[in-house]
Every structure is written in structure tokens, then in C-alpha cells.
Design a protein around this motif. Structure first.
Motif, mmCIF file in Angstrom:
data_model
loop_
_atom_site.group_PDB
_atom_site.id
_atom_site.type_symbol
_atom_site.label_atom_id
_atom_site.label_comp_id
_atom_site.label_asym_id
_atom_site.label_seq_id
_atom_site.Cartn_x
_atom_site.Cartn_y
_atom_site.Cartn_z
ATOM 1 N N GLU A 29 55.357 38.274 34.145
ATOM 2 C CA GLU A 29 54.771 38.224 32.801
ATOM 3 C C GLU A 29 53.317 37.774 32.807
ATOM 4 N N GLU A 30 53.008 36.713 33.584
ATOM 5 C CA GLU A 30 51.656 36.178 33.595
ATOM 6 C C GLU A 30 50.663 37.175 34.208
ATOM 7 N N SER A 31 51.050 37.773 35.330
ATOM 8 C CA SER A 31 50.158 38.732 35.992
ATOM 9 C C SER A 31 49.950 39.967 35.129
ATOM 10 N N ARG A 32 51.008 40.407 34.461
ATOM 11 C CA ARG A 32 50.895 41.559 33.564
ATOM 12 C C ARG A 32 49.929 41.259 32.413
ATOM 13 N N ALA A 33 49.992 40.043 31.892
ATOM 14 C CA ALA A 33 49.091 39.677 30.800
ATOM 15 C C ALA A 33 47.637 39.718 31.252
ATOM 16 N N VAL A 34 47.386 39.261 32.482
ATOM 17 C CA VAL A 34 46.022 39.308 33.015
ATOM 18 C C VAL A 34 45.570 40.754 33.191
ATOM 19 N N ALA A 35 46.444 41.592 33.740
ATOM 20 C CA ALA A 35 46.099 42.999 33.929
ATOM 21 C C ALA A 35 45.825 43.681 32.591
ATOM 22 N N GLU A 36 46.637 43.368 31.597
ATOM 23 C CA GLU A 36 46.450 43.982 30.279
ATOM 24 C C GLU A 36 45.157 43.510 29.626
ATOM 25 N N TYR A 37 44.784 42.265 29.884
ATOM 26 C CA TYR A 37 43.516 41.750 29.349
ATOM 27 C C TYR A 37 42.349 42.563 29.893
ATOM 28 N N TRP A 38 42.315 42.737 31.214
ATOM 29 C CA TRP A 38 41.210 43.493 31.814
ATOM 30 C C TRP A 38 41.301 44.977 31.476
ATOM 31 N N GLN A 39 42.532 45.480 31.333
ATOM 32 C CA GLN A 39 42.705 46.879 30.943
ATOM 33 C C GLN A 39 42.038 47.154 29.595
ATOM 34 N N ASP A 40 42.207 46.223 28.674
ATOM 35 C CA ASP A 40 41.609 46.378 27.337
ATOM 36 C C ASP A 40 40.083 46.428 27.426
ATOM 37 N N LEU A 41 39.492 45.549 28.239
ATOM 38 C CA LEU A 41 38.036 45.538 28.366
ATOM 39 C C LEU A 41 37.535 46.807 29.051
ATOM 40 N N ILE A 42 38.291 47.299 30.024
ATOM 41 C CA ILE A 42 37.905 48.544 30.703
ATOM 42 C C ILE A 42 37.994 49.716 29.726
ATOM 43 N N ASP A 43 39.103 49.793 29.003
ATOM 44 C CA ASP A 43 39.316 50.913 28.077
ATOM 45 C C ASP A 43 38.236 50.963 27.001
ATOM 46 N N ARG A 44 37.710 49.804 26.620
ATOM 47 C CA ARG A 44 36.666 49.757 25.584
ATOM 48 C C ARG A 44 35.263 49.780 26.190
ATOM 49 N N ASP A 45 35.185 50.020 27.484
ATOM 50 C CA ASP A 45 33.909 50.096 28.200
ATOM 51 C C ASP A 45 33.076 48.831 27.998
ATOM 52 N N LEU A 46 33.744 47.676 28.052
ATOM 53 C CA LEU A 46 33.056 46.401 27.874
ATOM 54 C C LEU A 46 32.793 45.692 29.204
ATOM 55 N N VAL A 47 33.427 46.176 30.269
ATOM 56 C CA VAL A 47 33.134 45.683 31.615
ATOM 57 C C VAL A 47 32.947 46.893 32.514
ATOM 58 N N LEU A 48 32.210 46.677 33.581
ATOM 59 C CA LEU A 48 31.922 47.749 34.529
ATOM 60 C C LEU A 48 33.003 47.756 35.594
ATOM 61 N N ALA A 49 33.783 48.806 35.652
ATOM 62 C CA ALA A 49 34.882 48.904 36.609
ATOM 63 C C ALA A 49 34.410 49.646 37.848
ATOM 64 N N GLU A 50 33.937 48.889 38.831
ATOM 65 C CA GLU A 50 33.471 49.483 40.087
ATOM 66 C C GLU A 50 33.347 48.384 41.147
ATOM 67 N N PRO A 51 33.190 48.763 42.410
ATOM 68 C CA PRO A 51 33.094 47.758 43.472
ATOM 69 C C PRO A 51 31.842 46.897 43.348
ATOM 70 N N LEU A 52 31.932 45.704 43.894
ATOM 71 C CA LEU A 52 30.809 44.776 43.911
ATOM 72 C C LEU A 52 29.892 45.023 45.104
ATOM 73 N N LEU A 53 28.659 44.573 44.966
ATOM 74 C CA LEU A 53 27.698 44.475 46.067
ATOM 75 C C LEU A 53 27.350 45.814 46.718
ATOM 76 N N THR A 54 27.542 46.898 45.998
ATOM 77 C CA THR A 54 27.035 48.185 46.455
ATOM 78 C C THR A 54 25.544 48.263 46.092
ATOM 79 N N PRO A 55 24.792 49.182 46.666
ATOM 80 C CA PRO A 55 23.380 49.312 46.270
ATOM 81 C C PRO A 55 23.219 49.514 44.768
#
Length: 426
Positions: free
Chosen positions: A215-241
Motif C-alpha cells: 500500500e505505501e509503495s503504491r501510494a508513492v508510485a501514484e503520487y509521482w504518476q500524477d505529477l508525470i501525467d500532468r507534465d509537472l516533473v521531468l521523467a528522464e535519467p539524471l546527469l545526462t548531457p
């Protein structure tokens, strides 16, 4: 954790006399081999060698935490592992199971009180000490204070406020994101889930329970899923050029990660020094300041060593001496020891945020709130790889992040069953 101790083997510290074990010269000098990564290690070894002519240490960097762990297993099977090695907290259980780490309890009793329970427990299982904590990486929020102020956005103290701040950032500048959701950051997501109350591995007697999609891990995933779906966070790898460029242009405004983040960011954005600051990680429940670790390591003595006592003395010095702590601080590491953390209060802030005079005081408060007991399973490497594959596929294919947790748990369970572990999930 009894199953770990039972599976470890070789706990008497005896070795096979290989070229990588402790050696004693004609003059009685003991030479220890030490595998460790990072810029902090050479200054530590140099300082030890200068003060201990009777026990000299040869340092070798065989790669980062993952590379070191895999090479330690191979070297132990061949009987030529080093005497001492740096191991990330989350991979230490696997090192015990593989017979790499030896019991050093008889040498560490006097120093255990110099560590907070949450940190000491990272290297202690069922009362048995397998390593001396060197550095700690409790999660915090490293953020671009200058840009947030320019956009009129307050530093969030809860994850609910963080989502609101993400909306405000995007509304003020559509080309800018408050942060990145990096699909490959197993340790980062693990810390968020632990903060929410998740326990991915637990053990009762010799029976393991695996719970990546609880339940706890799912809630965290759903939190970030919402931000990704609304294009409020950048979903990509870190430290690339590309990521580094966006960071330097002020289009990525924070990194919720271990406290080592300031050093990493300075390495790719030195010109932004003075613009960034650090604050406690946002809370899932207001008033609950507990945070998980994202990183940190302990110096272990291996079962291959012919001189476990000398090796343990060196490991203890690294993690508990004042000189060792000062070297860590100079190199940007946050010491695991309480005395080392106290020394940070006399030190300058990291180069990324020279203006934040309360940096180390904030760091001390965060470290004091780390979750006191986290159990890592015997196949963290398998979980890490499965998580990265499944999360990356979810981002690329637009499928739910929760499904990636389900897939990760499946792979972890299959591997544990194949390896002979008893799991309650059956």
C-alpha cells in the motif's frame, strides 16, 4: 537476520594466504589491501599510513558500489579478496550471504555508541557487527533557492506542498520543472517508500517477506504518476548531457536525494554556486520528519583477510576517528559518526551553497530523524536491475508505475526462490 549469519561462513577471519590478503614483511610491518571508491579514500589512507607505520594500507579503486560488490564476491570465491572493502549499506546483506563480510563484533564494541542507532544498524544484523559505518546519506531536498524565489514559489515542507509548488513553477515558466523523476533511481524511490512506511524486505526467523507493491509503495508510485501525467516533473535519467544543460539553465529546480547531492551538483554546475540550498525532505505526513537513507557505506573486513584485527582497527579508524571525520568533511562526505557530525558544525558549507551558514545544522537535524531500522534483502542487486528495467519501460511505454513495482517484486521473488530462500509470499 539469523539466516544471513548462518549463510555467511568464514567468520573466523582466516584466509587463504593470497596476494591480496594481509601480508607481514620481514620487519613485522603488516600490509592491508583496501578496495574503495571516491575521492575521499586516498586522503584517508594517506593519513592512516602516516600515523601507523606498523600497519600500512594499499588502496585500490575497483569501481563504484555495484562494481565493488560484484568483484568482492568473485574475489572471495577465488580466495583473494582484499582485507577491507567499502560496501554500500543496501548491498551488505548480500555480502554476508555470499561469505564476503566477516563478524568483527569483538573489535567494534567500544565505538558503537558513537553512532546513532539508525546508522549503526545499517551494518549490524542480529546483534552481529559486519562493518563500521563511514558515511551517511539521509534524504534531503537540495533546491535552486534563487530560481524558486524568482518564480515566487515557497520551499515545500510536505509532499502535498511539493505538488502545489510543481504546479506554480510550471505556471510561472512552462519550460521549467521543479524536479526530475528518474526511472533508474532505485535508491531514491526506496527512500521515498521507506519514508511513507514501506518495508520492501522483512524477515522472521528464516522466512522472508517481500513487499515492493504494498500500500505505501503504491501510494508513492501514484503520487509521482500524477505529477508525470500532468507534465509537472521531468521523467528522464539524471546527469545526462541534456539534464546537466537544463540544470545549468535553471530549468530543473530541485533534487530530492541523499545529502551527497550538493557535491554531485557542484561537479556539473559549478557556476551555480551560491544559488542552491538544502532543506529537509518534504514529509508525507506533516509533523513526521522521519527520512530514509539514499546512499551511505560501511567499511567491512572480509573473510579472506589473514589479520582481521588489524583490518578492523583500520575500518574503525576510518569511521570513528576525528582525523577521519575531518577528511570526510573536507571531501564533501557526511560522516556517519556522531562525533564526526558534530565536527561538521565547525566547517564551511559545501561549495554549492557557501551562503547557507546553517547547512550543517540542518544536516544534523535531518540525520537525527533517519528511520532507525531498514532491512535490505539478500538480492538487492537483482531488485535494483529489475526496478530500473521495469520503471524505464513504464516511462517509455506510458504504463502505470505501480505495474513496475509488481514486476520488480515478481523478479525478486523468483530469484530468492531459485536461490533457496524461504519466502512467506508463497
Amino acid at each position: 537476520m539469523l539466516v544471513l549469519a548462518a549463510c555467511s561462513g568464514g567468520s573466523d577471519g582466516s584466509g587463504g594466504g593470497s596476494s591480496d590478503d594481509a601480508t607481514t614483511g620481514a620487519d613485522g610491518t603488516v600490509t592491508l589491501d583496501y578496495w574503495a571508491w571516491g575521492t575521499t579514500q586516498k586522503p584517508l589512507v594517506d593519513a592512516w599510513n602516516a600515523a601507523n607505520p606498523d600497519v600500512q594500507v594499499r588502496h585500490t579503486d575497483v569501481g563504484g558500489g555495484g562494481d565493488t560488490a560484484s568483484k568482492l564476491v568473485t574475489a572471495t570465491r577465488a580466495g583473494n579478496a582484499p582485507d577491507v572493502a567499502l560496501v554500500e549499506y543496501q548491498t551488505l546483506p548480500a555480502m554476508i550471504v555470499a561469505g564476503v563480510a566477516t563478524d568483527i563484533s569483538e573489535y567494534t564494541g567500544e565505538i558503537s555508541s558513537d553512532f546513532a542507532d539508525g546508522i549503526w544498524n545499517q551494518a549490524t544484523f542480529d546483534g552481529v557487527s559486519y562493518g563500521v559505518p563511514q558515511d551517511a546519506g539521509p534524504q534531503a531536498l537540495t533546491y535552486n533557492a534563487t530560481r524558486l524565489a524568482e518564480l515566487g514559489v515557497e520551499v515545500p515542507t510536505t509532499w502535498e506542498e511539493f505538488a502545489e509548488a510543481a504546479e506554480q513553477v510550471k505556471a510561472a515558466d512552462p519550460t521549467t520543472y521543479i524536479t526530475t523523476f528518474a526511472p533508474g533511481e532505485f535508491g531514491g524511490f526506496a527512500g521515498f517508500a521507506q519514508q511513507a512506511g514501506a518495508q520492501w524486505w522483512s524477515i522472521d526467523g528464516d522466512t522472508w517477506t517481500v513487499d515492493f507493491d504494498g500500500e505505501e509503495s503504491r501510494a508513492v508510485a501514484e503520487y509521482w504518476q500524477d505529477l508525470i501525467d500532468r507534465d509537472l516533473v521531468l521523467a528522464e535519467p539524471l546527469l545526462t548531457p541534456e539534464w546537466n544543460a537544463a540544470l545549468n539553465e535553471g530549468r530543473i529546480l530541485s533534487w530530492p536525494a541523499g545529502m551527497w547531492a550538493a557535491g554531485v551538483l557542484y561537479g556539473v554546475a559549478e557556476g551555480m554556486a551560491g544559488e542552491w540550498a538544502m532543506a529537509p525532505l518534504p514529509q508525507w505526513t506533516s509533523g513526521d520528519a522521519a527520512v530514509g537513507f539514499q546512499g551511505g557505506s560501511a567499511a567491512i573486513v572480509t573473510t579472506s583477510s589473514d589479520d582481521a584485527e588489524a583490518a578492523a582497527r583500520f575500518a574503525a579508524w576510518i569511521g570513528s576517528s576525528e582525523e577521519g571525520a575531518r577528511i570526510q568533511i573536507e571531501q564533501g562526505q557526511y560522516p556517519a559518526s556522531l562525533s564526526g557530525q558534530e565536527l561538521t558544525l565547525e566547517s564551511d558549507p559545501p561549495l554549492l551553497m557557501p551562503q547557507q551558514t546553517d547547512y550543517w545544522a540542518v544536516a544534523a537535524d535531518i540525520a537525527a530523524d533517519t528511520i532507525p531500522q531498514i532491512t535490505w534483502g539478500p538480492n538487492v542487486n537483482v531488485a535494483d536491475s529489475a526496478f530500473q528495467d521495469a520503471m524505464s519501460a513504464a516511462i517509455n511505454d506510458g504504463t502505470p508505475l505501480v505495474d513496475a513495482l509488481v514486476e520488480t517484486e515478481r523478479v525478486v521473488l523468483d530469484d530468492m526462490r531459485t536461490s533457496g530462500f524461504t519466502v512467506s509470499n508463497d
